[in-house]
Design a protein around this motif. Structure first.
Motif, PDB file in Angstrom:
ATOM      1  N   ALA A  75      11.339  -8.186  -2.779  1.00  0.00           N
ATOM      2  CA  ALA A  75      10.514  -8.878  -3.774  1.00  0.00           C
ATOM      3  C   ALA A  75       9.191  -8.170  -4.045  1.00  0.00           C
ATOM      4  CB  ALA A  75      10.245 -10.309  -3.315  1.00  0.00           C
ATOM      5  N   LEU A  76       8.905  -7.100  -3.322  1.00  0.00           N
ATOM      6  CA  LEU A  76       7.600  -6.455  -3.429  1.00  0.00           C
ATOM      7  C   LEU A  76       7.462  -5.558  -4.651  1.00  0.00           C
ATOM      8  CD1 LEU A  76       6.943  -5.506   0.313  1.00  0.00           C
ATOM      9  CD2 LEU A  76       6.040  -7.457  -0.977  1.00  0.00           C
ATOM     10  N   GLN A  77       8.583  -5.117  -5.238  1.00  0.00           N
ATOM     11  CA  GLN A  77       8.508  -4.232  -6.404  1.00  0.00           C
ATOM     12  C   GLN A  77       9.837  -4.293  -7.149  1.00  0.00           C
ATOM     13  OE1 GLN A  77       6.500  -0.366  -6.092  1.00  0.00           O
ATOM     14  NE2 GLN A  77       8.315   0.621  -6.951  1.00  0.00           N
ATOM     15  N   PRO A  78       9.804  -4.349  -8.482  1.00  0.00           N
ATOM     16  CA  PRO A  78      11.059  -4.401  -9.241  1.00  0.00           C
ATOM     17  C   PRO A  78      11.944  -3.193  -8.950  1.00  0.00           C
ATOM     18  CG  PRO A  78       9.189  -4.937 -10.655  1.00  0.00           C
ATOM     19  CD  PRO A  78       8.615  -4.462  -9.352  1.00  0.00           C
ATOM     20  N   GLY A  79      13.230  -3.460  -8.718  1.00  0.00           N
ATOM     21  CA  GLY A  79      14.189  -2.379  -8.507  1.00  0.00           C
ATOM     22  C   GLY A  79      14.100  -1.686  -7.166  1.00  0.00           C
ATOM     23  N   MET A 107      -6.879   2.620  -0.504  1.00  0.00           N
ATOM     24  CA  MET A 107      -6.506   2.813  -1.892  1.00  0.00           C
ATOM     25  C   MET A 107      -7.556   3.650  -2.609  1.00  0.00           C
ATOM     26  SD  MET A 107      -3.573   1.153  -2.390  1.00  0.00           S
ATOM     27  CE  MET A 107      -3.194   2.031  -0.858  1.00  0.00           C
ATOM     28  N   SER A 108      -7.109   4.694  -3.300  1.00  0.00           N
ATOM     29  CA  SER A 108      -8.000   5.551  -4.067  1.00  0.00           C
ATOM     30  C   SER A 108      -7.175   6.348  -5.067  1.00  0.00           C
ATOM     31  CB  SER A 108      -8.759   6.508  -3.128  1.00  0.00           C
ATOM     32  OG  SER A 108      -9.578   7.384  -3.866  1.00  0.00           O
ATOM     33  N   ASP A 109      -7.630   6.421  -6.329  1.00  0.00           N
ATOM     34  CA  ASP A 109      -6.930   7.182  -7.371  1.00  0.00           C
ATOM     35  C   ASP A 109      -5.463   6.766  -7.476  1.00  0.00           C
ATOM     36  OD1 ASP A 109      -8.939   9.137  -8.384  1.00  0.00           O
ATOM     37  OD2 ASP A 109      -8.982   9.743  -6.284  1.00  0.00           O
ATOM     38  N   ILE A 110      -5.222   5.468  -7.514  1.00  0.00           N
ATOM     39  CA  ILE A 110      -3.840   5.012  -7.379  1.00  0.00           C
ATOM     40  C   ILE A 110      -3.518   3.864  -8.348  1.00  0.00           C
ATOM     41  CG2 ILE A 110      -4.084   3.207  -5.622  1.00  0.00           C
ATOM     42  CD1 ILE A 110      -1.993   4.913  -3.980  1.00  0.00           C
ATOM     43  N   SER A 111      -4.225   3.799  -9.473  1.00  0.00           N
ATOM     44  CA  SER A 111      -4.071   2.688 -10.421  1.00  0.00           C
ATOM     45  C   SER A 111      -2.650   2.559 -10.949  1.00  0.00           C
ATOM     46  CB  SER A 111      -5.036   2.869 -11.596  1.00  0.00           C
ATOM     47  OG  SER A 111      -6.370   2.801 -11.158  1.00  0.00           O
ATOM     48  N   SER A 112      -2.029   3.677 -11.343  1.00  0.00           N
ATOM     49  CA  SER A 112      -0.669   3.617 -11.889  1.00  0.00           C
ATOM     50  C   SER A 112       0.315   3.135 -10.836  1.00  0.00           C
ATOM     51  CB  SER A 112      -0.245   4.992 -12.409  1.00  0.00           C
ATOM     52  OG  SER A 112      -1.066   5.395 -13.484  1.00  0.00           O
ATOM     53  N   GLY A 113       0.111   3.582  -9.598  1.00  0.00           N
ATOM     54  CA  GLY A 113       0.987   3.154  -8.518  1.00  0.00           C
ATOM     55  C   GLY A 113       0.902   1.666  -8.265  1.00  0.00           C
ATOM     56  N   LEU A 114      -0.309   1.106  -8.354  1.00  0.00           N
ATOM     57  CA  LEU A 114      -0.490  -0.335  -8.176  1.00  0.00           C
ATOM     58  C   LEU A 114       0.164  -1.113  -9.309  1.00  0.00           C
ATOM     59  CD1 LEU A 114      -4.195  -0.629  -6.940  1.00  0.00           C
ATOM     60  CD2 LEU A 114      -2.112  -1.114  -5.628  1.00  0.00           C
ATOM     61  N   ASP A 115       0.059  -0.596 -10.527  1.00  0.00           N
ATOM     62  CA  ASP A 115       0.669  -1.282 -11.670  1.00  0.00           C
ATOM     63  C   ASP A 115       2.179  -1.402 -11.493  1.00  0.00           C
ATOM     64  OD1 ASP A 115      -1.732  -1.651 -12.915  1.00  0.00           O
ATOM     65  OD2 ASP A 115      -1.513   0.025 -14.318  1.00  0.00           O
ATOM     66  N   MET A 116       2.798  -0.403 -10.863  1.00  0.00           N
ATOM     67  CA  MET A 116       4.238  -0.441 -10.651  1.00  0.00           C
ATOM     68  C   MET A 116       4.609  -1.449  -9.568  1.00  0.00           C
ATOM     69  SD  MET A 116       5.111   3.638 -10.919  1.00  0.00           S
ATOM     70  CE  MET A 116       6.877   3.420 -10.620  1.00  0.00           C
ATOM     71  N   ARG A 150       0.843  -1.212   0.000  1.00  0.00           N
ATOM     72  CA  ARG A 150       0.000   0.000   0.000  1.00  0.00           C
ATOM     73  C   ARG A 150       0.873   1.255   0.000  1.00  0.00           C
ATOM     74  NH1 ARG A 150      -5.541  -0.536   1.718  1.00  0.00           N
ATOM     75  NH2 ARG A 150      -6.105  -2.734   1.874  1.00  0.00           N
ATOM     76  N   TYR A 151       1.887   1.266   0.856  1.00  0.00           N
ATOM     77  CA  TYR A 151       2.784   2.418   0.902  1.00  0.00           C
ATOM     78  C   TYR A 151       3.535   2.592  -0.411  1.00  0.00           C
ATOM     79  CZ  TYR A 151       2.231   3.066   5.980  1.00  0.00           C
ATOM     80  OH  TYR A 151       1.735   3.327   7.237  1.00  0.00           O
ATOM     81  N   LEU A 152       3.944   1.482  -1.016  1.00  0.00           N
ATOM     82  CA  LEU A 152       4.647   1.556  -2.292  1.00  0.00           C
ATOM     83  C   LEU A 152       3.764   2.165  -3.375  1.00  0.00           C
ATOM     84  CD1 LEU A 152       6.470  -1.898  -2.236  1.00  0.00           C
ATOM     85  CD2 LEU A 152       7.561   0.360  -2.131  1.00  0.00           C
ATOM     86  N   ALA A 153       2.502   1.743  -3.421  1.00  0.00           N
ATOM     87  CA  ALA A 153       1.571   2.299  -4.404  1.00  0.00           C
ATOM     88  C   ALA A 153       1.384   3.797  -4.181  1.00  0.00           C
ATOM     89  CB  ALA A 153       0.231   1.572  -4.327  1.00  0.00           C
ATOM     90  N   GLU A 208       2.446   6.543  -7.060  1.00  0.00           N
ATOM     91  CA  GLU A 208       1.430   7.440  -7.621  1.00  0.00           C
ATOM     92  C   GLU A 208       1.831   8.902  -7.426  1.00  0.00           C
ATOM     93  OE1 GLU A 208      -2.010   7.724  -9.908  1.00  0.00           O
ATOM     94  OE2 GLU A 208      -1.143   5.867  -9.131  1.00  0.00           O
ATOM     95  N   ALA A 209       2.524   9.184  -6.332  1.00  0.00           N
ATOM     96  CA  ALA A 209       2.920  10.560  -6.033  1.00  0.00           C
ATOM     97  C   ALA A 209       4.119  11.017  -6.849  1.00  0.00           C
ATOM     98  CB  ALA A 209       3.237  10.696  -4.543  1.00  0.00           C
ATOM     99  N   GLY A 210       4.826  10.077  -7.474  1.00  0.00           N
ATOM    100  CA  GLY A 210       6.038  10.432  -8.183  1.00  0.00           C
ATOM    101  C   GLY A 210       7.232  10.561  -7.258  1.00  0.00           C
ATOM    102  N   THR A 211       7.171   9.867  -6.125  1.00  0.00           N
ATOM    103  CA  THR A 211       8.229   9.904  -5.119  1.00  0.00           C
ATOM    104  C   THR A 211       8.933   8.550  -5.077  1.00  0.00           C
ATOM    105  OG1 THR A 211       7.097  11.549  -3.751  1.00  0.00           O
ATOM    106  CG2 THR A 211       8.650  10.108  -2.631  1.00  0.00           C
TER     107      THR A 211
END
Length: 343
Positions: free
Chosen positions: A162-166, A260-269, A128-131, A135-138
């Motif tokens: 393992a939670l997110q690439p890179g 989670m709200s307005d965060i689709s791109s963040g979830l995709d990452m 959740r924090y990663l998303a 999404e914020a560009g941070t």
């Protein structure tokens, strides 16, 4: 109060950059840039090249429109706040029953997602924090604390990585001066970091270490309950602090919930292994559950995608869909309404 040239090199250590300087109109050259340091119900405080100050808010301007880390322009004579500059990044979250998102912090370069090597470690919450950061560009960095309290922190580091690439994961003892050295690559002059995480994971301790605050100046720290590793809130508001040797850090209260709200791109990452396979599914609206020709299910069968990750993705995607308002109504008179569940 003296006039500050918006091209002054004295602004850069506060986090000023061309992104903000390019927003200054010709008739605003005489205004003073300042950075919001605290946001209270009826007042703001800010940091400037002449030191801390308290801007005067115009009528009808609410403090809830500002986030710690925002850049604002102030009349140098009257201290009247003239306007807020556009943000380069904004961390925000939707709280239960709220119409608008709650502002967490603005213009943050790196988000330190702090979690401890004990029962607080929760991959689903970290996602959740990663998303949120994505999404914020941070840039997100996982900071594992309390490494001195566990026999082997490596399994925690492996799970986090393992939670997110890179994704970068660092391990610290928040009380040790070495923690500041480990985090130094993200804390250089003019850089802004923010600390997020549950109560009791060591955020306030880490802030004191980064800022070298001691005694009465130090942020209060709290112990955790040994039976469930839960902590108590010691930080009650957001605030901007100078890091010794350069940079700024924004402390935030522990978050019990992060919807989670307005965060689709963040979830995709976060769930790149799923989002990258989705275009290869037979159906465009595939839920990756029961549909024939599902590329994600095929990857699970081939053991290249973790089924537990798919379940967590589905839960967050459904939550995001339910909480994200959509525009509805005739053209020119649209209103925002909750989207509701897709199916």
């Amino acid at each position: 109060m003296t006039h500050t040239d918006t091209t002054s090199p004295l602004l850069a250590p506060l986090g000023w950059s061309e992104f903000f300087r390019d927003q200054i109109a010709p008739d605003e050259k005489g205004l003073m840039p300042a950075r919001v340091a605290t946001v209270h119900r009826a007042k703001l405080t800010a940091q400037s090249v002449v030191g801390p100050l308290r801007p005067t808010l115009p009528p009808q301007v609410k403090t809830t429109d500002f986030a710690v880390g925002d850049w604002i322009l102030i009349d140098p004579e009257t201290r009247l706040l003239v306007r807020r500059l556009d943000r380069q990044a904004l961390l925000q979250r939707r709280t239960e029953g709220a119409r608008f998102q709650q502002l967490i912090a603005a213009n943050v370069d790196t988000l330190f997602i702090v979690t401890s090597c004990n029962d607080d470690f929760n991959p689903a919450r970290l996602e959740r924090y990663l998303a949120l950061a994505n999404e914020a560009g941070t840039k997100p960095v996982i900071v594992l604390t309390k490494i001195d309290k566990t026999a082997d922190p490596q399994p925690f580091a492996d799970q986090a990585a393992a939670l997110q690439p890179g994704l970068q994961v660092v391990r610290v003892n928040a009380r040790s001066p070495e923690a500041a050295q480990v985090l130094a690559p993200w804390c250089g002059t003019g850089q802004t970091v923010a600390l997020v995480g549950s109560s009791g994971v060591g955020k306030s301790t880490l802030l004191n270490t980064l800022t070298s605050k001691q005694g009465d100046e130090a942020q209060p720290t709290g112990s955790i309950r040994e039976d469930d590793a839960k902590g108590r809130h010691t930080t009650t508001s957001r605030s901007l602090h100078p890091i010794k040797g350069g940079g700024w850090v924004i402390d935030t209260p522990g978050m019990r919930t992060l919807h989670m709200s307005d965060i689709s791109s963040g979830l995709d990452m976060v769930f790149a292994e799923i989002s990258e396979l989705a275009p290869h599914c037979r159906f465009n609206d595939c839920t990756h559950d029961h549909e024939p020709g599902c590329a994600v299910q095929a990857a699970i069968a081939a053991e290249t995608v973790d089924p537990a990750r798919l379940e967590r993705w589905r839960k967050l995607a459904d939550e995001n869909r339910s909480n994200t308002p959509v525009a509805t109504g005739p053209r020119g008179n649209k209103i925002m309404k909750p989207a509701g569940k897709r199916r």
